[in-house]
Design a protein around this motif. Structure first.
Motif, PDB file in Angstrom:
ATOM      1  N   CYS A 316      -7.192  11.222  12.217  1.00 46.53           N
ATOM      2  CA  CYS A 316      -6.558  10.190  11.246  1.00 46.53           C
ATOM      3  C   CYS A 316      -7.921   9.917  10.086  1.00 46.53           C
ATOM      4  O   CYS A 316      -7.852   9.620   9.049  1.00 46.53           O
ATOM      5  CB  CYS A 316      -6.180   8.983  11.918  1.00 46.53           C
ATOM      6  SG  CYS A 316      -4.807   9.106  12.495  1.00 46.53           S
ATOM      7  N   GLN A 327      -0.580   5.414  -0.592  1.00 46.32           N
ATOM      8  CA  GLN A 327       0.329   5.430   0.493  1.00 46.32           C
ATOM      9  C   GLN A 327      -0.109   6.305   1.622  1.00 46.32           C
ATOM     10  O   GLN A 327       0.257   5.769   2.759  1.00 46.32           O
ATOM     11  CB  GLN A 327       1.631   6.118  -0.069  1.00 46.32           C
ATOM     12  CG  GLN A 327       2.246   5.430  -1.170  1.00 46.32           C
ATOM     13  CD  GLN A 327       2.785   3.994  -0.852  1.00 46.32           C
ATOM     14  OE1 GLN A 327       3.018   3.804   0.384  1.00 46.32           O
ATOM     15  NE2 GLN A 327       2.514   2.908  -1.759  1.00 46.32           N
ATOM     16  N   LYS A 328      -0.819   7.402   1.367  1.00 45.81           N
ATOM     17  CA  LYS A 328      -1.236   8.075   2.746  1.00 45.81           C
ATOM     18  C   LYS A 328      -2.261   7.360   3.285  1.00 45.81           C
ATOM     19  O   LYS A 328      -2.549   7.422   4.478  1.00 45.81           O
ATOM     20  CB  LYS A 328      -1.876   9.552   2.047  1.00 45.81           C
ATOM     21  CG  LYS A 328      -0.701  10.542   1.703  1.00 45.81           C
ATOM     22  CD  LYS A 328      -1.287  11.751   1.353  1.00 45.81           C
ATOM     23  CE  LYS A 328      -0.293  12.874   0.894  1.00 45.81           C
ATOM     24  NZ  LYS A 328      -0.817  13.938   0.459  1.00 45.81           N
ATOM     25  N   TYR A 330      -2.341   4.227   3.387  1.00 48.34           N
ATOM     26  CA  TYR A 330      -1.811   3.098   4.203  1.00 48.34           C
ATOM     27  C   TYR A 330      -1.031   3.616   5.656  1.00 48.34           C
ATOM     28  O   TYR A 330      -1.488   2.930   6.673  1.00 48.34           O
ATOM     29  CB  TYR A 330      -0.709   2.458   3.521  1.00 48.34           C
ATOM     30  CG  TYR A 330      -1.063   1.509   2.318  1.00 48.34           C
ATOM     31  CD1 TYR A 330      -2.099   0.823   2.414  1.00 48.34           C
ATOM     32  CD2 TYR A 330      -0.256   1.479   1.424  1.00 48.34           C
ATOM     33  CE1 TYR A 330      -2.485  -0.211   1.408  1.00 48.34           C
ATOM     34  CE2 TYR A 330      -0.497   0.422   0.021  1.00 48.34           C
ATOM     35  CZ  TYR A 330      -1.722  -0.222   0.305  1.00 48.34           C
ATOM     36  OH  TYR A 330      -1.952  -1.056  -0.819  1.00 48.34           O
ATOM     37  N   THR A 331      -0.738   4.757   5.603  1.00 46.01           N
ATOM     38  CA  THR A 331      -0.068   5.420   6.501  1.00 46.01           C
ATOM     39  C   THR A 331      -1.168   5.761   7.631  1.00 46.01           C
ATOM     40  O   THR A 331      -0.833   5.675   9.050  1.00 46.01           O
ATOM     41  CB  THR A 331       0.767   6.695   5.940  1.00 46.01           C
ATOM     42  OG1 THR A 331       1.798   6.388   5.280  1.00 46.01           O
ATOM     43  CG2 THR A 331       1.462   7.328   7.571  1.00 46.01           C
ATOM     44  N   PHE A 334      -2.244   2.611   9.601  1.00 41.96           N
ATOM     45  CA  PHE A 334      -1.487   2.537  10.519  1.00 41.96           C
ATOM     46  C   PHE A 334      -1.563   3.309  11.752  1.00 41.96           C
ATOM     47  O   PHE A 334      -1.346   2.611  12.940  1.00 41.96           O
ATOM     48  CB  PHE A 334       0.058   2.416  10.099  1.00 41.96           C
ATOM     49  CG  PHE A 334       1.163   2.040  10.998  1.00 41.96           C
ATOM     50  CD1 PHE A 334       1.394   0.620  11.157  1.00 41.96           C
ATOM     51  CD2 PHE A 334       1.980   3.035  11.449  1.00 41.96           C
ATOM     52  CE1 PHE A 334       2.277   0.414  12.223  1.00 41.96           C
ATOM     53  CE2 PHE A 334       2.579   2.855  12.324  1.00 41.96           C
ATOM     54  CZ  PHE A 334       3.087   1.539  12.698  1.00 41.96           C
ATOM     55  N   LEU A 335      -1.437   4.561  11.735  1.00 38.22           N
ATOM     56  CA  LEU A 335      -1.610   5.517  12.761  1.00 38.22           C
ATOM     57  C   LEU A 335      -2.988   5.464  13.514  1.00 38.22           C
ATOM     58  O   LEU A 335      -2.897   5.470  14.731  1.00 38.22           O
ATOM     59  CB  LEU A 335      -1.241   6.849  12.163  1.00 38.22           C
ATOM     60  CG  LEU A 335      -0.126   7.199  11.563  1.00 38.22           C
ATOM     61  CD1 LEU A 335       0.126   8.550  11.145  1.00 38.22           C
ATOM     62  CD2 LEU A 335       1.174   6.960  12.754  1.00 38.22           C
TER      63      LEU A 335
END
Length: 441
Positions: A316, A327-328, A330-331, A334-335
């Motif tokens: 990550c 957007q990536k 953010y993702t 989160f991960l």
């Protein structure tokens, strides 16, 4: 020596022979085996609910107070270095007091320790309304940091003590979730009240800390009273559980760095302020992953889960390092939080299962001390790296500490494998629920 501890919702007394190397159980009343089928009782549910309610109320107070502290610092302390020192003082208070917490728990009892910490938190919350100068402010912050440490570690120990062994990870996950929800609700409540920086806001935060004492009243009769004379150095815990302690340090390093610098990172890479501020929200929203991770931690081999989660975290982080798509980012943030939770949650469960119930408060205090040290190191080191390498220094800093942890685990396991202290069965995917308690904690 007679030791009292809580087991299966009853207060069990057990004799321990104090030998030169630690505690060895002497035959006493038949103990309840962990392998016996567990049955929930209404009383146990109420006890856990009481602890959860206390955690939640305290978390709301903390969420409110952290906003108010930020406002006060912004209004009265313009120097960013002095602001940072204030944050370090709050964290450092726990590091310093950690060596004294077991003694407080022994003398006052766990519930009374929480009461003392909550009252101190309430008093300091009120005092922070007035700014009498930076020195007085710093002293008050230090005291409130100490009170937070007392309450936080003792509540967690009590929660773990109450939790059934086969659901310990899930219970801890719920506790973490309540802290996150309470912290996030604090600013919302402050906005609804529209009291801003008035005395009423500080008084409301103080009332939350006082209210957090009330649910614990039902536990006064059944709390664990640990009477243990032997003093154990934090270095002994680190020596006995190096990977677990390193996990606590590394995850705290990573989380404090990401929490403190994620918004700054967003601004530095050109994100609008509103989008940059969402980075922290997305990161903390990853708390919801604690529930499935807690479930997996009760099933899977926790040590292997820590290593696998570290590898996923590094993946990550590499994605964050090379990506510029919002957007990536953010993702991946989160991960990443979920992956970090996959390291720390098994570590918390393992450290509590590895040592006897009589040592839980002491070992949790030591674990928290190491974790808080990781927080401080993360804040200082990541700030320096970002200053020299730019925004991407945030991810480089976190990758370095996690890579060091991974390499240490590999080295430690290889050494044990060579000494034939481990077999291939120890690397099984599933948790075998082995009892690994040390005779010396």
């Amino acid at each position: 020596m007679l030791v009292f501890f809580r087991s299966k919702h009853e207060v069990i007394t057990r004799n321990y022979d104090f030998t030169g190397t630690g505690f060895s159980p002497l035959p006493s009343k038949p103990s309840i085996s962990d392998n016996q089928k567990f049955h929930w009782s209404v009383a146990l549910v109420k006890d856990l609910a009481a602890v959860f309610a206390s955690i939640f109320l305290s978390a709301i107070g903390y969420g409110i107070l952290m906003v108010l502290i930020a406002f006060k610092l912004e209004a009265n302390v313009k120097d960013e270095i002095l602001m940072s020192i204030s944050t370090v003082a709050q964290i450092g208070a726990g590091v310093i007091f950690s060596r004294f917490l077991p003694s407080l728990g022994q003398k006052a009892g766990m519930i009374n320790s929480i009461y003392i910490g909550s009252i101190l938190s309430a008093i300091c919350s009120l005092l922070l309304y007035w700014y009498f100068g930076y020195a007085v402010w710093l002293f008050t912050i230090y005291i409130i940091g100490t009170s937070f440490f007392i309450c936080g570690v003792t509540r967690n120990t009590l929660m773990i003590d109450l939790a059934p062994q086969h659901m310990r990870s899930m219970i801890i996950s719920l506790g973490v979730m309540l802290v996150a929800i309470g912290n996030s609700l604090g600013p919302v409540i402050l906005g609804v009240l529209k009291t801003e920086e008035t005395f009423s806001s500080f008084a409301f935060a103080a009332s939350c800390y006082l209210a957090s004492m009330l649910p614990l009243a039902r536990l006064k009769k059944i709390e664990s009273n640990v009477r243990e004379e032997k003093k154990i150095s934090i270095w002994r815990y680190i020596k006995n559980s190096p990977k677990i302690m390193f996990a606590g340090f590394a995850v705290s390093y990573a989380m404090s760095s990401a929490s403190a610098f994620s918004i700054i990172y967003g601004i530095k890479i050109g994100m609008p302020n509103n989008e940059a501020s969402l980075l922290l929200s997305v990161l903390l929203f990853g708390t919801i992953l604690y529930i499935p991770i807690g479930y997996l931690s009760d099933i899977l081999n926790r040590r292997m889960m820590m290593i696998f989660s570290t590898i996923l975290s590094l993946i990550c982080l590499y994605g964050l390092y090379v990506n510029d798509d919002i957007q990536k980012i953010y993702t991946l943030l989160f991960l990443m939080f979920g992956c970090l939770a996959g390291i720390k949650l098994p570590a918390i469960v393992l450290i509590n299962e590895k040592y006897k119930p009589t040592q839980r408060l002491a070992v949790n205090s030591a674990f928290s001390r190491v974790s808080l040290t990781g927080n401080i190191c993360g804040l200082l080191t990541t700030g320096i790296i970002m200053k020299n390498l730019g925004a991407s220094g945030l991810w480089i800093s976190i990758m370095i500490i996690l890579l060091l942890f991974l390499l240490f685990c590999c080295f430690n396991y290889s050494q044990k494998f060579i000494r034939k202290e481990l077999t291939l069965a120890d690397f099984s995917i599933f948790n075998k629920h082995q009892n690994e308690q040390l005779s010396e904690a």
